[in-house]
Write a protein that holds these residues in place. Structure first.
Motif, PDB file in Angstrom:
ATOM      1  N   THR A  24      -7.236  17.997 -27.833  1.00 13.78           N
ATOM      2  CA  THR A  24      -5.797  18.343 -27.698  1.00 13.78           C
ATOM      3  C   THR A  24      -5.501  18.259 -29.573  1.00 13.78           C
ATOM      4  O   THR A  24      -5.338  19.152 -29.982  1.00 13.78           O
ATOM      5  CB  THR A  24      -5.612  16.819 -27.150  1.00 13.78           C
ATOM      6  OG1 THR A  24      -5.847  17.167 -25.441  1.00 13.78           O
ATOM      7  CG2 THR A  24      -4.353  17.438 -27.056  1.00 13.78           C
ATOM      8  N   ILE A  25      -6.389  17.495 -30.182  1.00  9.82           N
ATOM      9  CA  ILE A  25      -6.028  17.438 -31.358  1.00  9.82           C
ATOM     10  C   ILE A  25      -6.862  18.503 -31.973  1.00  9.82           C
ATOM     11  O   ILE A  25      -5.218  19.350 -33.307  1.00  9.82           O
ATOM     12  CB  ILE A  25      -6.783  16.579 -31.809  1.00  9.82           C
ATOM     13  CG1 ILE A  25      -6.751  14.998 -31.328  1.00  9.82           C
ATOM     14  CG2 ILE A  25      -6.524  16.169 -33.249  1.00  9.82           C
ATOM     15  CD1 ILE A  25      -6.942  13.898 -32.012  1.00  9.82           C
ATOM     16  N   LYS A  26      -8.123  19.244 -31.918  1.00 12.83           N
ATOM     17  CA  LYS A  26      -7.813  20.480 -32.358  1.00 12.83           C
ATOM     18  C   LYS A  26      -7.195  21.827 -32.411  1.00 12.83           C
ATOM     19  O   LYS A  26      -6.727  22.407 -32.665  1.00 12.83           O
ATOM     20  CB  LYS A  26      -9.720  20.710 -32.326  1.00 12.83           C
ATOM     21  CG  LYS A  26     -10.406  19.891 -32.892  1.00 12.83           C
ATOM     22  CD  LYS A  26     -12.153  20.707 -32.522  1.00 12.83           C
ATOM     23  CE  LYS A  26     -12.961  19.662 -33.222  1.00 12.83           C
ATOM     24  NZ  LYS A  26     -14.099  20.176 -33.171  1.00 12.83           N
ATOM     25  N   THR A  27      -6.444  21.900 -30.690  1.00 15.19           N
ATOM     26  CA  THR A  27      -5.416  22.930 -30.948  1.00 15.19           C
ATOM     27  C   THR A  27      -4.297  22.706 -30.828  1.00 15.19           C
ATOM     28  O   THR A  27      -3.632  23.484 -31.654  1.00 15.19           O
ATOM     29  CB  THR A  27      -5.667  23.219 -29.703  1.00 15.19           C
ATOM     30  OG1 THR A  27      -6.755  23.248 -28.434  1.00 15.19           O
ATOM     31  CG2 THR A  27      -4.935  24.155 -28.626  1.00 15.19           C
ATOM     32  N   ILE A  28      -3.893  21.705 -31.373  1.00 12.02           N
ATOM     33  CA  ILE A  28      -1.993  21.342 -31.642  1.00 12.02           C
ATOM     34  C   ILE A  28      -1.972  20.651 -32.695  1.00 12.02           C
ATOM     35  O   ILE A  28      -1.458  21.121 -33.676  1.00 12.02           O
ATOM     36  CB  ILE A  28      -1.845  20.515 -29.696  1.00 12.02           C
ATOM     37  CG1 ILE A  28      -1.469  20.865 -28.604  1.00 12.02           C
ATOM     38  CG2 ILE A  28      -0.372  19.859 -30.904  1.00 12.02           C
ATOM     39  CD1 ILE A  28      -1.689  22.018 -28.556  1.00 12.02           C
ATOM     40  N   TYR A  29      -2.377  19.531 -33.038  1.00 13.72           N
ATOM     41  CA  TYR A  29      -2.160  19.376 -34.529  1.00 13.72           C
ATOM     42  C   TYR A  29      -2.254  20.208 -35.935  1.00 13.72           C
ATOM     43  O   TYR A  29      -1.295  19.669 -36.263  1.00 13.72           O
ATOM     44  CB  TYR A  29      -2.783  18.003 -34.364  1.00 13.72           C
ATOM     45  CG  TYR A  29      -2.622  16.407 -33.648  1.00 13.72           C
ATOM     46  CD1 TYR A  29      -2.864  16.956 -32.262  1.00 13.72           C
ATOM     47  CD2 TYR A  29      -2.654  15.429 -34.216  1.00 13.72           C
ATOM     48  CE1 TYR A  29      -1.986  15.640 -31.850  1.00 13.72           C
ATOM     49  CE2 TYR A  29      -2.182  14.435 -33.590  1.00 13.72           C
ATOM     50  CZ  TYR A  29      -1.909  14.427 -32.602  1.00 13.72           C
ATOM     51  OH  TYR A  29      -1.551  13.575 -31.659  1.00 13.72           O
ATOM     52  N   PRO A  30      -2.890  20.839 -36.186  1.00 10.38           N
ATOM     53  CA  PRO A  30      -3.051  21.639 -37.123  1.00 10.38           C
ATOM     54  C   PRO A  30      -1.930  22.631 -36.930  1.00 10.38           C
ATOM     55  O   PRO A  30      -1.283  22.753 -38.219  1.00 10.38           O
ATOM     56  CB  PRO A  30      -4.154  23.019 -36.449  1.00 10.38           C
ATOM     57  CG  PRO A  30      -5.300  22.108 -35.648  1.00 10.38           C
ATOM     58  CD  PRO A  30      -4.745  21.165 -35.167  1.00 10.38           C
TER      59      PRO A  30
END
Length: 165
Positions: A24-30
């Motif tokens: 989730t972090i790698k997909t959304i946060y950038p």
């Protein structure tokens, strides 16, 4: 129609929780944060830290029709780690999970606290959370991670305040 019948169970495997959080972090946060801040989130929610947290938090896994779709954690009156896999976002699962976690906290506390990342902030605002403070942490590469500490009062506490009790 989306099936919002979710099964919530206590996590017994930090690796599974970590996989959900990391994806989730790698997909959304950038889309919201610079690279140094994204790395800060990944380090903060790494498998070792999640494993340590299992002794002090109630960490839940969310399943829908046999598929693991998310995770949510409670530490006292704080929702610490709420992640729904990207392919399941925007379908009501995060709100349903929040309903369950908030109800659990409101059984024992008059307020719920969250550290709201930018991707989740609008959901919290829609749910009646108020910004308590603005926070900023210096991350790698001179980047900054900005977020809000937010709070929501139980309906009982709001009624008591309005009546002056």
């Amino acid at each position: 129609m989306i099936d919002l019948n979710m099964e919530l169970r206590l996590a017994d495997n930090s690796a599974i929780v970590s996989e959900i959080v990391e994806k989730t972090i790698k997909t959304i946060y950038p889309h919201y944060y610079p690279a140094g801040a994204v790395q800060f989130f990944l380090d903060l929610h790494c498998k070792e830290r999640i494993k340590e947290a299992m002794s002090s938090e109630e960490i839940y896994l969310v399943m829908v029709q046999g598929n693991l779709i998310g995770t949510g954690s409670i530490r006292k009156n704080e929702i610490c780690r709420l992640f729904i896999l990207p392919e399941y976002q925007g379908k009501g699962y995060g709100s349903k999970l929040m309903d369950l976690l908030e109800a659990r906290i409101f059984e024992n506390y008059p307020r719920v606290h969250v550290d709201a990342s930018f991707p989740a902030e609008s959901m919290y605002l829609k749910r009646g959370y108020q910004i308590f403070s603005h926070e900023k942490i210096k991350a790698e590469n001179g980047d900054f991670l900005c977020y809000h500490i937010m709070e929501k009062r139980s309906g009982k506490e709001v009624v008591c305040i309005e009546k002056g009790l």
